[in-house]
Design a protein around this motif. Structure first.
Motif, mmCIF file in Angstrom:
data_model
loop_
_atom_site.group_PDB
_atom_site.id
_atom_site.type_symbol
_atom_site.label_atom_id
_atom_site.label_comp_id
_atom_site.label_asym_id
_atom_site.label_seq_id
_atom_site.Cartn_x
_atom_site.Cartn_y
_atom_site.Cartn_z
ATOM 1 N N ASP A 27 -61.703 52.550 -26.353
ATOM 2 C CA ASP A 27 -61.723 53.471 -25.203
ATOM 3 C C ASP A 27 -60.756 53.086 -24.092
ATOM 4 O OD1 ASP A 27 -63.770 55.000 -26.425
ATOM 5 O OD2 ASP A 27 -65.269 53.580 -25.691
ATOM 6 N N TYR A 28 -59.637 52.480 -24.464
ATOM 7 C CA TYR A 28 -58.598 52.166 -23.488
ATOM 8 C C TYR A 28 -57.421 53.120 -23.659
ATOM 9 C CZ TYR A 28 -60.771 47.870 -21.877
ATOM 10 O OH TYR A 28 -61.634 46.958 -21.315
ATOM 11 N N ILE A 29 -56.897 53.565 -22.536
ATOM 12 C CA ILE A 29 -55.713 54.421 -22.513
ATOM 13 C C ILE A 29 -54.541 53.571 -22.047
ATOM 14 C CG2 ILE A 29 -54.634 56.471 -21.493
ATOM 15 C CD1 ILE A 29 -57.495 57.528 -20.983
ATOM 16 N N THR A 30 -53.505 53.479 -22.853
ATOM 17 C CA THR A 30 -52.349 52.675 -22.468
ATOM 18 C C THR A 30 -51.503 53.399 -21.432
ATOM 19 O OG1 THR A 30 -51.083 53.549 -24.344
ATOM 20 C CG2 THR A 30 -52.231 51.454 -24.670
ATOM 21 N N VAL A 31 -50.977 52.638 -20.503
ATOM 22 C CA VAL A 31 -50.077 53.177 -19.487
ATOM 23 C C VAL A 31 -48.804 52.342 -19.462
ATOM 24 C CG1 VAL A 31 -51.831 54.231 -18.008
ATOM 25 C CG2 VAL A 31 -51.286 51.803 -17.728
ATOM 26 N N GLU A 32 -47.742 52.958 -19.019
ATOM 27 C CA GLU A 32 -46.453 52.283 -18.941
ATOM 28 C C GLU A 32 -45.978 52.240 -17.493
ATOM 29 O OE1 GLU A 32 -45.090 50.834 -21.417
ATOM 30 O OE2 GLU A 32 -46.340 51.650 -23.032
ATOM 31 N N ALA A 33 -45.288 51.180 -17.149
ATOM 32 C CA ALA A 33 -44.646 51.096 -15.836
ATOM 33 C C ALA A 33 -43.200 51.548 -15.975
ATOM 34 C CB ALA A 33 -44.709 49.664 -15.311
ATOM 35 N N SER A 34 -42.544 51.765 -14.864
ATOM 36 C CA SER A 34 -41.139 52.172 -14.892
ATOM 37 C C SER A 34 -40.298 51.107 -15.567
ATOM 38 C CB SER A 34 -40.635 52.411 -13.464
ATOM 39 O OG SER A 34 -41.405 53.410 -12.824
ATOM 40 N N SER A 35 -39.226 51.535 -16.197
ATOM 41 C CA SER A 35 -38.405 50.617 -16.987
ATOM 42 C C SER A 35 -37.382 49.848 -16.149
ATOM 43 C CB SER A 35 -37.656 51.401 -18.073
ATOM 44 O OG SER A 35 -36.813 52.383 -17.492
ATOM 45 N N HIS A 36 -37.292 50.149 -14.851
ATOM 46 C CA HIS A 36 -36.220 49.558 -14.049
ATOM 47 C C HIS A 36 -36.570 48.197 -13.453
ATOM 48 C CE1 HIS A 36 -38.242 50.234 -10.196
ATOM 49 N NE2 HIS A 36 -38.607 51.417 -10.667
ATOM 50 N N TRP A 37 -37.800 47.730 -13.640
ATOM 51 C CA TRP A 37 -38.201 46.519 -12.931
ATOM 52 C C TRP A 37 -37.431 45.288 -13.378
ATOM 53 C CZ3 TRP A 37 -39.971 47.518 -8.576
ATOM 54 C CH2 TRP A 37 -40.888 48.547 -8.351
ATOM 55 N N LEU A 38 -37.071 45.207 -14.646
ATOM 56 C CA LEU A 38 -36.299 44.067 -15.111
ATOM 57 C C LEU A 38 -34.982 43.952 -14.355
ATOM 58 C CD1 LEU A 38 -35.784 42.843 -18.728
ATOM 59 C CD2 LEU A 38 -33.801 43.175 -17.259
ATOM 60 N N GLU A 39 -34.256 45.057 -14.275
ATOM 61 C CA GLU A 39 -32.979 45.041 -13.564
ATOM 62 C C GLU A 39 -33.173 44.869 -12.068
ATOM 63 O OE1 GLU A 39 -29.998 44.731 -14.716
ATOM 64 O OE2 GLU A 39 -30.801 44.722 -16.758
ATOM 65 N N GLN A 76 -35.513 20.635 -0.607
ATOM 66 C CA GLN A 76 -34.225 20.459 -1.276
ATOM 67 C C GLN A 76 -33.793 21.671 -2.100
ATOM 68 O OE1 GLN A 76 -33.448 16.572 -3.147
ATOM 69 N NE2 GLN A 76 -35.458 15.901 -2.410
ATOM 70 N N VAL A 77 -34.659 22.651 -2.197
ATOM 71 C CA VAL A 77 -34.358 23.834 -3.014
ATOM 72 C C VAL A 77 -34.706 25.103 -2.233
ATOM 73 C CG1 VAL A 77 -34.782 22.592 -5.161
ATOM 74 C CG2 VAL A 77 -36.646 23.887 -4.089
ATOM 75 N N THR A 78 -34.246 26.226 -2.763
ATOM 76 C CA THR A 78 -34.618 27.531 -2.219
ATOM 77 C C THR A 78 -35.619 28.176 -3.156
ATOM 78 O OG1 THR A 78 -32.472 27.871 -1.146
ATOM 79 C CG2 THR A 78 -33.802 29.831 -1.595
ATOM 80 N N ILE A 79 -36.774 28.534 -2.622
ATOM 81 C CA ILE A 79 -37.821 29.203 -3.395
ATOM 82 C C ILE A 79 -37.811 30.676 -2.990
ATOM 83 C CG2 ILE A 79 -40.278 29.311 -3.916
ATOM 84 C CD1 ILE A 79 -40.428 26.345 -3.066
ATOM 85 N N PRO A 80 -37.306 31.557 -3.835
ATOM 86 C CA PRO A 80 -37.180 32.956 -3.448
ATOM 87 C C PRO A 80 -38.525 33.675 -3.413
ATOM 88 C CG PRO A 80 -36.615 32.711 -5.745
ATOM 89 C CD PRO A 80 -36.852 31.314 -5.218
ATOM 90 N N ASP A 81 -38.643 34.612 -2.518
ATOM 91 C CA ASP A 81 -39.856 35.431 -2.426
ATOM 92 C C ASP A 81 -39.683 36.635 -3.357
ATOM 93 O OD1 ASP A 81 -42.276 36.472 -1.668
ATOM 94 O OD2 ASP A 81 -41.517 37.367 0.192
ATOM 95 N N ILE A 82 -39.637 36.342 -4.655
ATOM 96 C CA ILE A 82 -39.431 37.374 -5.670
ATOM 97 C C ILE A 82 -40.542 37.247 -6.707
ATOM 98 C CG2 ILE A 82 -37.864 38.350 -7.384
ATOM 99 C CD1 ILE A 82 -35.555 36.978 -5.920
ATOM 100 N N GLU A 83 -41.340 38.260 -6.840
ATOM 101 C CA GLU A 83 -42.457 38.214 -7.781
ATOM 102 C C GLU A 83 -41.979 38.432 -9.217
ATOM 103 O OE1 GLU A 83 -46.262 39.699 -5.180
ATOM 104 O OE2 GLU A 83 -44.944 41.249 -6.004
ATOM 105 N N PRO A 84 -42.734 37.921 -10.198
ATOM 106 C CA PRO A 84 -42.391 38.155 -11.601
ATOM 107 C C PRO A 84 -42.370 39.643 -11.941
ATOM 108 C CG PRO A 84 -44.029 36.410 -11.403
ATOM 109 C CD PRO A 84 -43.906 37.034 -10.047
ATOM 110 N N ILE A 85 -41.652 39.995 -12.983
ATOM 111 C CA ILE A 85 -41.540 41.401 -13.405
ATOM 112 C C ILE A 85 -42.918 41.983 -13.670
ATOM 113 C CG2 ILE A 85 -40.620 42.940 -15.178
ATOM 114 C CD1 ILE A 85 -38.357 40.819 -15.564
ATOM 115 N N LEU A 86 -43.789 41.219 -14.312
ATOM 116 C CA LEU A 86 -45.134 41.708 -14.615
ATOM 117 C C LEU A 86 -45.877 42.123 -13.353
ATOM 118 C CD1 LEU A 86 -47.630 40.213 -17.146
ATOM 119 C CD2 LEU A 86 -48.356 40.485 -14.770
ATOM 120 N N ILE A 87 -45.710 41.375 -12.278
ATOM 121 C CA ILE A 87 -46.391 41.711 -11.021
ATOM 122 C C ILE A 87 -45.805 42.991 -10.423
ATOM 123 C CG2 ILE A 87 -46.936 40.934 -8.694
ATOM 124 C CD1 ILE A 87 -48.433 39.420 -10.872
#
Length: 206
Positions: A27-39, A76-87
């Motif tokens: 009883d689960y309905i699959t949903v898709e997210a937009s394809s542009h998040w990777l880029e 000593q490093v830069t930690i970007p405020d960029i969430e993973p694609i999944l998020i």
């Protein structure tokens, strides 16, 4: 109604029709997210590299921050405020008006991504590793071992900068134990060996 988003690592493990039939039977309905998040995420990293004053650390894998803190490298490093694609995908689905008020399951290839997602407390949205999701159903379906990972090292190959890539705990530890500031513009890091297809939330054979 119950909606479910299948992460690309999991999707790559099954026959598409068999997976769809399996989810529908529960009883689960699959949903898709937009394809542009990777880029979109790649562009964010490109901009971050161009503006960073110190070595930029790939933060697509939530476990990497533990290494940075263990080796006391935040200054000593830069930690970007960029969430993973999944998020990014999950945020889009949580805000999609037709899905408001309905349960939404976001499957993950590892516990670390599930923990990160659940910490955001997105409305009606639960993140769960794929193997835990199967365990909750008390069911499974035949796996087709993927020939190639959909999330391998090399995400930043197109970026024109000094970069290097590491996977697996031991290699990452070696990197940070002998860390040389500014040797690279960007360091790609994935905790699981050879990419996310080896995450602890994938195998449904246990």
């Amino acid at each position: 109604m119950k909606y479910i988003w299948i992460n690309p690592v999991t999707r790559n493990m099954y026959d598409p029709d068999a997976l769809q039939k399996f989810l529908s039977s529960h009883d689960y309905i699959t949903v898709e997210a937009s394809s542009h998040w990777l880029e979109t995420v790649k562009e964010k990293y490109k901009h971050a590299v161009e503006t960073a004053e110190r070595t930029l650390i790939d933060m697509r894998c939530p476990k990497i921050i533990d290494f940075i803190d263990a080796y006391e490298l935040r200054d000593q490093v830069t930690i970007p405020d960029i969430e993973p694609i999944l998020i990014h995908c999950a945020r889009e689905l949580s805000e999609r008006e037709p899905l408001w008020g309905y349960e939404k399951i976001i499957t993950t290839p590892c516990r670390a991504l599930a923990d990160l997602g659940n910490s955001l407390k997105l409305p009606d949205t639960t993140f769960i590793p794929w193997n835990q999701f199967l365990a909750s159903l008390g069911d499974r379906l035949p796996v087709i071992p993927p020939k190639e990972s959909p999330i391998p090292p090399g995400f930043f190959d197109e970026l024109d900068c000094r970069k290097i890539s590491f996977t697996e705990k031991e290699n990452i530890c070696d990197l940070f134990e002998n860390f040389t500031p500014d040797a690279y513009h960007l360091i790609e890091l994935l905790y699981c060996k050879d990419g996310c297809h080896n995450g602890d939330g994938i195998c449904d054979c246990k």
